[in-house]
Design an enzyme around this catalytic site. Sequence first.
Site, short mmCIF file in Angstrom:
data_model
loop_
_atom_site.label_atom_id
_atom_site.label_comp_id
_atom_site.label_asym_id
_atom_site.label_seq_id
_atom_site.Cartn_x
_atom_site.Cartn_y
_atom_site.Cartn_z
NE ARG A 24 18.45 27.29 -10.14
CZ ARG A 24 17.19 27.77 -9.80
NH1 ARG A 24 16.22 27.41 -10.53
NH2 ARG A 24 16.98 28.49 -8.68
CG ASP A 292 10.32 26.41 -4.92
OD1 ASP A 292 10.42 26.63 -3.46
OD2 ASP A 292 11.36 27.08 -5.58
CG ASP A 294 14.57 26.70 -3.33
OD1 ASP A 294 13.46 26.42 -3.69
OD2 ASP A 294 15.46 27.66 -3.40
CB THR A 361 13.14 38.34 -13.73
OG1 THR A 361 11.85 38.64 -14.47
CG2 THR A 361 12.86 36.94 -13.20
CB SER A 382 7.81 33.11 -10.74
OG SER A 382 8.79 33.96 -10.09
CE LYS A 393 11.59 32.62 -5.68
NZ LYS A 393 12.64 32.87 -6.25
C1 VG1 Z 1 12.65 32.18 -12.50
C2 VG1 Z 1 11.39 33.16 -12.28
C3 VG1 Z 1 11.87 34.24 -11.18
C4 VG1 Z 1 12.54 33.67 -10.18
C5 VG1 Z 1 13.47 32.59 -10.32
C6 VG1 Z 1 14.23 31.98 -9.18
O1 VG1 Z 1 13.56 32.75 -13.18
O2 VG1 Z 1 10.99 33.79 -13.40
O3 VG1 Z 1 11.13 35.18 -10.97
O4 VG1 Z 1 13.20 34.62 -9.14
O5 VG1 Z 1 13.13 31.59 -11.22
O6 VG1 Z 1 13.25 31.03 -8.48
P1 VG1 Z 1 13.79 32.67 -14.83
O7 VG1 Z 1 15.09 33.32 -15.19
O8 VG1 Z 1 13.72 31.42 -15.22
O9 VG1 Z 1 12.46 33.18 -15.27
V1 VG1 Z 1 13.66 29.55 -7.75
O10 VG1 Z 1 12.44 29.51 -6.83
O11 VG1 Z 1 13.76 28.61 -9.04
O12 VG1 Z 1 14.99 30.13 -7.01
CO CO Z 2 12.90 28.20 -5.28
#
Ligand code: VG1
Ligand code: CO
Length: 564
Positions: A24, A292, A294, A361, A382, A393
Site C-alpha cells: 500500500r 470498508d 473493499d 494480525t 479490526s 474476511k
Molecule cells: C489492519 C488490522 C488487521 C487487518 C488488516 C487488513 O492491519 O489491524 O487486523 O487484517 O488491517 O485489513 P494493521 O497491520 O494495520 O494493524 V483490510 O480490511 O485493510 O485488508
Molecule cells: Co478491507
Amino acid sequence: MELSSVVVQTTPFDGQKPGTSGLRKKVKVFMEKHYTENFVQSIFNALGDKVKGSTLVVGGDGRYFSKQATNIIIRIASANGVGKLIIGHLGILSTPAVSCIIRRRNVLGGIVMTASHNPGGIQHDFGIKYNIENGGPAPDSVTDAIYEHTKIITEYKTTPALETDRLIDVLGSTTYKVDGRDFVVEVIDPTIDYVGLMKEIFNFPKLRDLIRGTEKRPQFHVLIDSMNGVTGVYVRRIFVEELGASPDHNVRRIVPLDNFGEIHPDPNLTYAKDLVDTVKANLQYNLGAAFDGDGDRNMIIGKDAFFVTPSDSLAVLANNLDCIPYFQKHGVHGFARSMPTAAAVDRVAEKLGKEMFEVPTGWKYFGNLMDAGRLSLCGEESFGTGSDHLREKDGIWAVLAWLSVIEHKNMSVEDILKEHWKIYGRNYFTRYDYEECDSDAANLMMHHLGQLLASKDIVGKSFASSGKSYTVRKADNFSYEDPIDNSVTKNQGVRILFEDGSRLIYRLSGTGSSGATIRVYIDSYEKENILADAQDMLKPLVEIGLQISQLKKFTGREAPTVIT
Ligand code: VG1
Ligand code: CO
C-alpha cells in the site's frame, strides 16, 4: 490479432515490501514510471513456471488508479504467458468476491487492487495484493519471495500493442494471440459467483421475511451502509434485489466512487459516525451495518446505535452458528482470532468443546487452519469476521450471519449481547490508534518496550491508576508457530498480560502508506460487572498502558486519532 511482447529495462524501487495485507502506497507512488510494473512483474517472477497457461482473477474496490493498474496487469500478464484473466466488470470485485471466484473456478490465484480501509483518490492510497489458489492472501513465504524479486528486478515483459481501452467495460470474452499463444480476457459480472455462494450458505427466504416482515412478524428495519465502497454493487444485488430491502430506506452510499466520496471507508464508530448518527436519530432501525472500501470489514450496531465490538460479534456468531444452513451441512470445526482480539470467543470454544487458535494480525494466518479442516469461524478486532466459506474476511457474509441469528432467536441485537454476557461474562475492549506518527519515534517506543521485556523485572510488578491496580503475570513479544506447516512468525506485538486476565498489547500497523501508526489494544474481562460503559471501565488500564510505554514522551501525542 497477432501481438508480440517486449522487454522493458527497469531498476528496483525501495520499499516494495507487502505489509499486513499487500503493498500500500500513495497513488502518486504507484504512478511513478515503472513502479506498478515492477511490482506486478515481481509477482510473476515469484510465481515462476506456474504462471504459464494459468488463469488469474483480477479486480478491486474501484479506487482511483484501478483502471490504469488493470491495464498494466493485463499487458504484463499477457507477456508472461498467463493463459486467461478473469476480470470483474469495470475492474470491480470485492476482496471476498475475489477469494470466492478463485475457489469456485479453481484457478491459480488473483491480484486484488485495493488499499482496503485506507482512503482513496489521487491524494490518497492504492494497493496491490496477491491471493493464492486457496483464495486467501499470500502467506509470508510468497510475499517475502515477491519482495526479494522487487529488490533485484532489471526488466519486465509487456505487450504494448494490446488495446485495453474500454476492454473491462463490456462483459464477455476476448481472445488474443500473444507471441503465438492464446491469451483470454473474460470480463464477468462481479456479483455472480459471490451471490451464488451466499445463497448456498444462508436461508434467503427466511432473511427476506425478516427484512420485509410477514403477517406474524413485523418488519426488521436494517440500514446497510457501503460507505461509497465496492460493497454497494453486492448490497444492491443481495439486499435490495434478493432480500427485498428498500433502496431508499434500507441501504445507503451504494454507488462505488473512486475516492469513496472523500470519506474514510473504514467501518468504526469514528469513520462511520454518519451511520451511527442516522440510526440513533431514527429509532425504527433495528440494525445498522457498514463495510470498508473493499468489503472485507463490517461493523454491526443495534437499535439506538447499540455497538457490538468485533470481538463480541465473533463470540456471538460462534455461539449460534448452527442456525445457518452452511454449518448445519458442514459442521462447526474450530474457532480462531488474531492475538489482539479480545478472548470472548475463547470462552465459547471452551463451552462447545471446539479447538481454539490465536494467530498474528492479518487474515493470511487463518488459511492453513481452514484448509486443514480445523477452523470454521474466525475474526479480528479490526472489524473482520469470516468463515471457511472462503479465505478472506467477509463483511456482507457477517451481516447475513447476524440477520440469521436474529431471525432464529427473534431477539434484538442488544438483548442477544446481554444474554451472551450473562452466560459468558464480558470482555471490555478498546483500541487506541495513533496514526501517522513519526516512524523513528514509534520505533523508539517499541524498542523501549522491548527493553522492558528483556529486563524481565516487569513480571510481578504492580501498576495502579484511578483506584485500580494490575499486576503483571507475563510479558512477551508474540510469536506464532503455524500448527499445519510449522512456519514461525516472530515479533507480532508486545503483550503485557495481567493476573486478572486483562491484557495490554502494542504493535505497529502494517497497512499504512506513510509514517507509523501505533496501535494499543486494551482488553479486560469481567464475569459479573457486564453492563458498564467500556471507555469508563478501561480508563485505568489505558492510563497504565500509556505509562508503561511512555507513548506521550516518545511521540508527543496527547491523544489517539481514533478510538474503536
Ligand atoms: C489492519 C488490522 C488487521 C487487518 C488488516 C487488513 O492491519 O489491524 O487486523 O487484517 O488491517 O485489513 P494493521 O497491520 O494495520 O494493524 V483490510 O480490511 O485493510 O485488508
Ligand atoms: Co478491507
